[in-house]
Design a protein around this motif. Structure first.
Motif, PDB file in Angstrom:
ATOM      1  N   LEU A 167       5.611   3.941 -25.016  1.00 41.79           N
ATOM      2  CA  LEU A 167       4.907   4.762 -24.022  1.00 41.79           C
ATOM      3  C   LEU A 167       3.807   5.632 -24.624  1.00 41.79           C
ATOM      4  CD1 LEU A 167       8.023   5.899 -21.943  1.00 41.79           C
ATOM      5  CD2 LEU A 167       6.430   4.069 -21.415  1.00 41.79           C
ATOM      6  N   ILE A 168       3.658   5.599 -25.961  1.00 39.32           N
ATOM      7  CA  ILE A 168       2.635   6.447 -26.574  1.00 39.32           C
ATOM      8  C   ILE A 168       1.287   5.735 -26.492  1.00 39.32           C
ATOM      9  CG2 ILE A 168       1.983   7.713 -28.649  1.00 39.32           C
ATOM     10  CD1 ILE A 168       4.867   7.437 -29.591  1.00 39.32           C
ATOM     11  N   PRO A 169       0.242   6.391 -25.969  1.00 42.72           N
ATOM     12  CA  PRO A 169      -1.073   5.749 -25.926  1.00 42.72           C
ATOM     13  C   PRO A 169      -1.499   5.301 -27.322  1.00 42.72           C
ATOM     14  CG  PRO A 169      -1.117   7.803 -24.697  1.00 42.72           C
ATOM     15  CD  PRO A 169       0.212   7.740 -25.388  1.00 42.72           C
ATOM     16  N   MET A 170      -1.834   4.009 -27.441  1.00 41.52           N
ATOM     17  CA  MET A 170      -2.088   3.433 -28.770  1.00 41.52           C
ATOM     18  C   MET A 170      -3.232   4.115 -29.511  1.00 41.52           C
ATOM     19  SD  MET A 170      -0.106   1.416 -30.096  1.00 41.52           S
ATOM     20  CE  MET A 170      -0.998   0.630 -31.440  1.00 41.52           C
ATOM     21  N   SER A 171      -4.321   4.442 -28.798  1.00 39.15           N
ATOM     22  CA  SER A 171      -5.467   4.995 -29.527  1.00 39.15           C
ATOM     23  C   SER A 171      -5.113   6.352 -30.122  1.00 39.15           C
ATOM     24  CB  SER A 171      -6.687   5.073 -28.620  1.00 39.15           C
ATOM     25  OG  SER A 171      -6.375   5.639 -27.387  1.00 39.15           O
ATOM     26  N   ALA A 172      -4.264   7.132 -29.431  1.00 41.83           N
ATOM     27  CA  ALA A 172      -3.841   8.419 -29.978  1.00 41.83           C
ATOM     28  C   ALA A 172      -2.803   8.216 -31.089  1.00 41.83           C
ATOM     29  CB  ALA A 172      -3.253   9.289 -28.868  1.00 41.83           C
ATOM     30  N   TYR A 173      -1.903   7.254 -30.856  1.00 39.14           N
ATOM     31  CA  TYR A 173      -0.832   6.986 -31.812  1.00 39.14           C
ATOM     32  C   TYR A 173      -1.404   6.560 -33.160  1.00 39.14           C
ATOM     33  CZ  TYR A 173       3.966   5.423 -32.962  1.00 39.14           C
ATOM     34  OH  TYR A 173       5.209   5.257 -33.503  1.00 39.14           O
ATOM     35  N   GLY A 215      -4.352   4.583 -23.144  1.00 39.09           N
ATOM     36  CA  GLY A 215      -4.351   4.406 -24.588  1.00 39.09           C
ATOM     37  C   GLY A 215      -5.072   3.163 -25.083  1.00 39.09           C
ATOM     38  N   LEU A 227      -0.401   5.299 -17.401  1.00 38.84           N
ATOM     39  CA  LEU A 227      -0.001   5.770 -18.726  1.00 38.84           C
ATOM     40  C   LEU A 227      -0.373   4.750 -19.809  1.00 38.84           C
ATOM     41  CD1 LEU A 227       1.745   7.708 -20.528  1.00 38.84           C
ATOM     42  CD2 LEU A 227       3.647   6.206 -20.007  1.00 38.84           C
ATOM     43  N   TYR A 283      -7.347   0.464 -26.596  1.00 31.71           N
ATOM     44  CA  TYR A 283      -8.300   0.624 -27.683  1.00 31.71           C
ATOM     45  C   TYR A 283      -9.221  -0.595 -27.777  1.00 31.71           C
ATOM     46  CZ  TYR A 283      -9.935   1.240 -32.496  1.00 31.71           C
ATOM     47  OH  TYR A 283     -10.710   1.367 -33.614  1.00 31.71           O
ATOM     48  N   ALA A 313      -7.056  12.769 -29.782  1.00 33.80           N
ATOM     49  CA  ALA A 313      -5.763  12.092 -29.643  1.00 33.80           C
ATOM     50  C   ALA A 313      -4.741  13.030 -29.029  1.00 33.80           C
ATOM     51  CB  ALA A 313      -5.284  11.596 -31.003  1.00 33.80           C
TER      52      ALA A 313
END
Lengths: 267, 297
Positions: A115-121, B233, B229, B235, B270
């Motif tokens: 569930l963690i956004p990949m770009s932030a992760y 994220g 959600l 990319y 981030a």
């Protein structure tokens, strides 16, 4: 039913069919197109192709660059799927077969990386990896991929573990088996198909992963997705169509074969 | 004379509690330890570290406010949120059509075709599906050839590096998640309710609006939040199909790390995304509770 009403119903059903058909086309068109373009001998990708042939597959077979990337991807995916498998099976046993306090939380912890956004992760992992000196290391990247793959093992494994009654183990233990034997010989054996599915999903997760490798792999670890990503950004190489088509074909067979083989058994 | 009370088991075999089939907490901890270590090191630690990095160098809040005041990143943040909302609506709408047809159709070939459609994006691989869409939308690609052949447009449209390309790409990747999540909700709708409503005179549209919609509303909301959600994220898609014309937060982060070497700035970007993600997860849990989410995952 009145005539206009019936016509309205027909129209509604037809609209549904058209929308469904459009979705099917929008999803399948890119796949079909890639496979089609891979069998062209044109120097650059163009549509419609002017010539047909298997030149791109020959180029692929002769190219060190792509084969090296492919081999690295396979090794990385096998390593990370194995790590995720070992971590996951231990956790699954702890969740379903022990009296560890807060064990249901363990399950949530196992799937949180999904569930963690990949770009932030990846930014977060970059920082941690540089502190631990893992940037550009094969094992580090394999561990990072294993954490991404873990949710699939936990989700698939948990669903399957719930279906195995603990009474079976109890019976085995009553008959003199050790707990380890009961776990290994009964429970794990019964959830093996699910775990094998989880292993394949874990392999696939690492094999297709392009974000972590971009941040954590450094210049040394060029996996297949990274090589394709770089190549597309700096002008694309037609060989990619052949790679894509091969991968689509191989994974389709990998998905369809077990389904086809079990079809007879289910009936 | 020995009484029953004097017969004791051998020393060390005294059990305080009755024997239980489950292993003890120590065994449990040992089994779970490898995964716990991995999660602490590679999930919890990074998530904390990103906030530490964003506040490093004696500027605790400066970089966070920069994300909102810098026109580039503010625009990227707005694009990320609006495009992700669009992706959520489109993907859930299309996923709902597929999932509902899967639930109600009696035809076997339709079921096979739709499951294939729903799952193809899963096993294609992130890069390969974006590359395939890239080929489809290219200026000299088939979509433009088709449009020009039909006489809809005279010169090739620039389909790549647009909002359309990004939404198509992300929706494509997330369609399997939407279909699987919605299917798990729809299968709980008893099909005999539909025929009952039809017998009582309701048309198809009326059945969907008055019988099905109230039953699935919660699940659909969770699916929307889940897709949103997962979308924020992304990319690869915004960079490959969106380019610099439609920058996502991912594009900004990419530049901050690889072109500007502004790592703390990237950490702040981030961190903002993580906070948004956290709010969305909390909303999902409040809407549906963990059980529904687990079932839908």
């Amino acid at each position: 039913m009145s005539a206009p009403r019936r016509a309205g119903e027909k129209l509604f059903a037809a609209c549904g069919a058209v929308i469904t058909g459009t979705i099917v086309v929008l999803v399948l068109a890119p796949v079909v197109l890639t496979v089609l373009l891979s069998f062209s001998n044109d120097a650059a990708i163009q549509f419609p192709p002017q010539s047909w042939g298997v030149q791109r597959y020959l180029d692929l077979a002769a190219s060190t660059k792509w084969l090296t990337a492919l081999w690295l991807s396979v090794r990385l995916a096998l390593t990370s799927a194995t790590i995720a498998f070992v971590l996951g099976v231990g956790a699954l046993l702890a969740i379903h077969r022990t009296r560890l306090p807060l064990r249901s939380w363990l399950e949530q912890a196992g799937i949180v990386s999904l569930l963690i956004p990949m770009s932030a992760y990846s930014v977060a992992m970059y920082s941690v990896f540089s502190q631990l000196g893992l940037l550009g290391s094969f094992l580090g990247l394999a561990l990072a991929h294993a954490v991404l793959a873990l949710p699939f093992i936990i989700l698939v494994g948990s669903a399957s573990m719930r279906g195995v009654p603990p009474d079976l183990e109890l019976t085995a233990i009553t008959l003199g088996a050790s707990r380890a034997r009961a776990w290994g010989g009964i429970t794990l054996r019964l959830v093996t198909p699910a775990l094998a599915g989880g292993f394949v999903m874990a392999f696939q997760t690492s094999f297709e992963e392009a974000v972590f490798v971009n941040f954590l792999g450094g210049p040394g670890l060029v996996t297949l997705p990274k090589a394709i990503f770089d190549s597309v950004q700096f002008g694309s190489d037609p060989v990619i169509t052949a790679i894509s088509a091969s991968i689509v074909l191989i994974s389709s067979v990998a998905v369809a074969l077990p389904l086809a083989l079990t079809r007879g058994a289910r009936r | 004379m020995a009484t029953v009370e004097t017969v004791r088991p051998a020393k060390g075999r005294v059990r305080a509690r009755p024997w239980r089939p489950e292993a003890g907490p120590v065994t449990g901890l040992l089994l779970a330890a490898p995964m716990l270590v991995a999660i602490v090191l590679f999930v919890a630690f990074p998530l904390v570290q990103v906030f530490v990095d964003a506040s490093s160098g004696g500027v605790p809040v400066q970089r966070y406010t920069d994300v909102f005041t810098n026109p580039v990143s503010r625009r990227a943040l707005a694009t990320t949120l609006t495009d992700s909302a669009l992706v959520a609506v489109v993907t859930v709408a299309l996923g709902a059509v597929i999932a509902w047809t899967l639930h109600t159709t009696a035809r076997r070939w339709v079921r096979v075709l739709l499951w294939t459609t729903a799952l193809v994006p899963f096993w294609m691989g992130m890069i390969i599906k974006n590359y395939a869409i890239y080929l489809l939308l290219a200026a000299n690609g088939p979509l433009n050839a088709l449009l020009m052949g039909l006489g809809v447009v005279d010169s090739p449209l620039s389909l790549l590096y647009t909002k359309f390309a990004v939404v198509y790409g992300i929706s494509y990747s997330l369609l399997p998640y939407a279909v699987l999540a919605l299917y798990s909700v729809f299968v709980q709708v008893d099909r005999s309710l539909l025929s009952s409503a039809a017998v009582l005179g309701a048309g198809r549209a009326q059945v969907l609006a008055t019988v099905v919609a109230p039953l699935v509303r919660g699940g659909v909301l969770v699916a929307l939040a889940l897709i949103f959600l997962l979308s924020i994220g992304f990319y690869v898609t915004p960079i490959m199909l969106g380019g610099l014309q439609t920058p996502f937060m991912a594009t900004v982060i990419n530049q901050q790390v690889f072109s500007l070497y502004d790592f703390p700035g990237a950490a702040a970007s981030a961190a903002i995304l993580l906070v948004i993600a956290f709010v969305v997860v909390a909303t999902i849990l409040a809407l549906a509770g963990g059980k529904t989410l687990r079932r839908m995952l």
